[in-house]
Design an enzyme around this catalytic site. Sequence first.
Site, PDB file in Angstrom:
ATOM      1  CB  SER A 176      -1.007  -0.070   1.336  1.00  9.91           C
ATOM      2  OG  SER A 176      -1.892  -1.320   1.071  1.00  9.91           O
TER       3      SER A 176
ATOM      4  NE  ARG B 142       5.205  10.310  -3.687  1.00 12.25           N
ATOM      5  CZ  ARG B 142       4.838  10.290  -4.841  1.00 12.25           C
ATOM      6  NH1 ARG B 142       5.789  10.034  -5.785  1.00 12.25           N
ATOM      7  NH2 ARG B 142       3.782  10.511  -5.371  1.00 12.25           N
TER       8      ARG B 142
ATOM      9  CG  ASP C 100      -4.263  -0.223   0.856  1.00 11.85           C
ATOM     10  OD1 ASP C 100      -4.236   0.727  -0.056  1.00 11.85           O
ATOM     11  OD2 ASP C 100      -4.056   0.552   2.000  1.00 11.85           O
TER      12      ASP C 100
HETATM   13  C1  BGC Z   1      -0.393   5.224  -0.096  1.00  9.53           C
HETATM   14  C2  BGC Z   1      -1.512   4.532  -0.789  1.00  9.53           C
HETATM   15  C3  BGC Z   1      -2.406   3.774   0.369  1.00  9.53           C
HETATM   16  C4  BGC Z   1      -2.909   4.576   1.358  1.00  9.53           C
HETATM   17  C5  BGC Z   1      -3.788   3.677   2.437  1.00  9.53           C
HETATM   18  C6  BGC Z   1      -1.138   5.785   1.063  1.00  9.53           C
HETATM   19  O1  BGC Z   1      -0.090   6.527   1.936  1.00  9.53           O
HETATM   20  O2  BGC Z   1       0.365   6.117  -0.795  1.00  9.53           O
HETATM   21  O3  BGC Z   1      -0.707   3.560  -1.671  1.00  9.53           O
HETATM   22  O4  BGC Z   1      -3.337   3.041  -0.454  1.00  9.53           O
HETATM   23  O5  BGC Z   1      -1.884   4.981   2.146  1.00  9.53           O
HETATM   24  O6  BGC Z   1      -2.991   2.691   2.965  1.00  9.53           O
END
Ligand code: BGC
Length: 476
Positions: A150, A165, A203
Site C-alpha cells: 500500500s 516512493r 490496498d
Molecule cells: C499510500 C497508498 C495507500 C494508502 C492507504 C497511502 O499513504 O500511498 O498506496 O493505499 O496510504 O493505505
Amino acid sequence: MATTLPEKLNAALEDIEGQFYIDDDFLIKASEYFEESMKQGLEASKPDRKHMPMIPSYVTSLPSGKESGLYLAADLGGTNFRVCSVDLHGDHTFDLKQSKYKIPHDLMVGNHADHLFKYLADKIQTFLDEHHADVKETQGEDLKLGFTFSFPVEQTALDRGKLLRWTKSFDIPDTVGRDVVQLLQANLTVLEIPVQVVALANDTVGTLLSRSYANNPAYTNANTIIGLIFGTGTNGAYFETIDKITKLENAPKGAKGMVINTEWGSFDNELHILPNTIFDQIVDSETANKGYHMFEKRISGLFLGEILRVALMYLFEKGFIFQDLYNDRGGSLPHRLVQPWQLDSEVLSYIQIDDSTNLKMSELILQNTLRLPTNTHERIVIQRLTRAISKRAAQLAAIPIATIVRDVKDQYKDDDKDFEIGCDGSVIEFYPGFKDEIMKAFQVIDPLKGSTKQVHLKIAKDGSGVGAALIAATAV
Ligand code: BGC
C-alpha cells in the site's frame, strides 16, 4: 461549569477554527480541480508531483462473486504486516484465516530493502506453519499469493511494479525504483517457501475487489464503484474505461477498462487549492516525504493527532495554555506533548464526543496517553480544535468520492441501481461522525444532481487481504 473561555484565548481559538473552516464554494471548486488532476494523471506518461499518479492496476474486471479456491494474501501498508489465507466459496462468501505481525520500527526506516523483505518472507513461513502445515506435503504446486503493497508503485503488469516512493512512516531509500514483487519472491525462494507471488495490488484496489465480490446486487440493489481507505493513510481505487486511460501503452487485449489506483493522497501537492495553515506546514516539515501526499497529510489518521499537537504547542508558545503546568514543572512540558507523532488519532476520537462534566473523560485520556494534566479551559480548547481538525478532514474526504462518482456515473447510465463504496481503515470505521460529515459535504458537491441514485458507504473489513486473494485468483 466554567465553560466560558477568557476573551483573548477564545479569540485565538476562533482564529484557528476559522483557518480550518471549509465553505461550500471551496468544495465545489476543489472537486473541479480534482477532476482535472485525475485527467492529467491518466494522460501523463511519467509520474509528476503536479498531478495524481492514477496508476493502472492491470485488473481489468471486477469480481462477480462466483470466484472460488484457496489463495494466500500478504498485506504491507501500515504498522502491521498481515498474512492471510482466503477460501473463496464462489457465492459472495469466504473463510479467512489471518495473522498480524508488528513490523519492528528499525525495519521501517532501515537502510536495506532486504532486511524488511526477509522479515516478510519469514512471517509468511510462520503463518503457513501455523495454519497450513499440510501445504508442503499434500501439494506439489506452490500456493499463489496476492501481495497487497500500500504505497505508490509504478505498476507495469499484474505482478510487476516499482516503488515510486514511501509514504506514511516508512523510509528505506534503497527500495525506491525496485520491483517489490521480485524483492518478496527472491526472499521466499531463498527460504524455500512454496509460495509464488502472482499479483501485486494496492490496498484500495483490494478493497474495491473484495466489496465487489461480497456485494450481491440482487439484494443490495447497488453496484460497487469505489474502494477507499481512510486509515493511517488515505487513497481510493475505481474502474475507469480504457479510452480515458490514454497513457496506457500495453492495454491488455479486449479490456474495456481497468481499475485505477488514484493515489489521491497526492492530490494538489503544489497546494494550488488545498488549505495550508501554519499547522499543516509544520506537520509537512516533520515528514520524510515533504511536499508529497499533501492531501493525505490533511486527512488521514497518522496526521490528525499531529496537527492537533502542533496547534496546541502554538497556543502554548503564545502564552494561552499549559502555562501553570510549565511553571509547576520548573520550565518543561510532558515529552509526549513536545515530541512529534505521539498523539494518536484514536485519542481524538474519544475527545470528539466527550460530553462528561468539565470534560472529565478527556482529562483521564490525556493524562493516560500523553501524561498531560489539563484544566477545564485547556480541555475545551483541545475539544474545539479536535472537532475543527476532524471536520475539515471529513469534508476534504468527500472531494475525491464525489468527483469519482461524477466521473463513473455514465458507465451506469442504463442501470438504475444505487452506488456503493467499499471502505476500510480506522478513521472511516471508528471516528465518530466522520462518515456523516463526508456525506454532508458530498451532498454539497452533488455529483448525482437530477438522478434518484443514492450513494452508500459500506465498511469492507479485511478488504485488502480478500481483494489480493481475488486478484491472485484471476492471475492463475
Ligand atoms: C499510500 C497508498 C495507500 C494508502 C492507504 C497511502 O499513504 O500511498 O498506496 O493505499 O496510504 O493505505
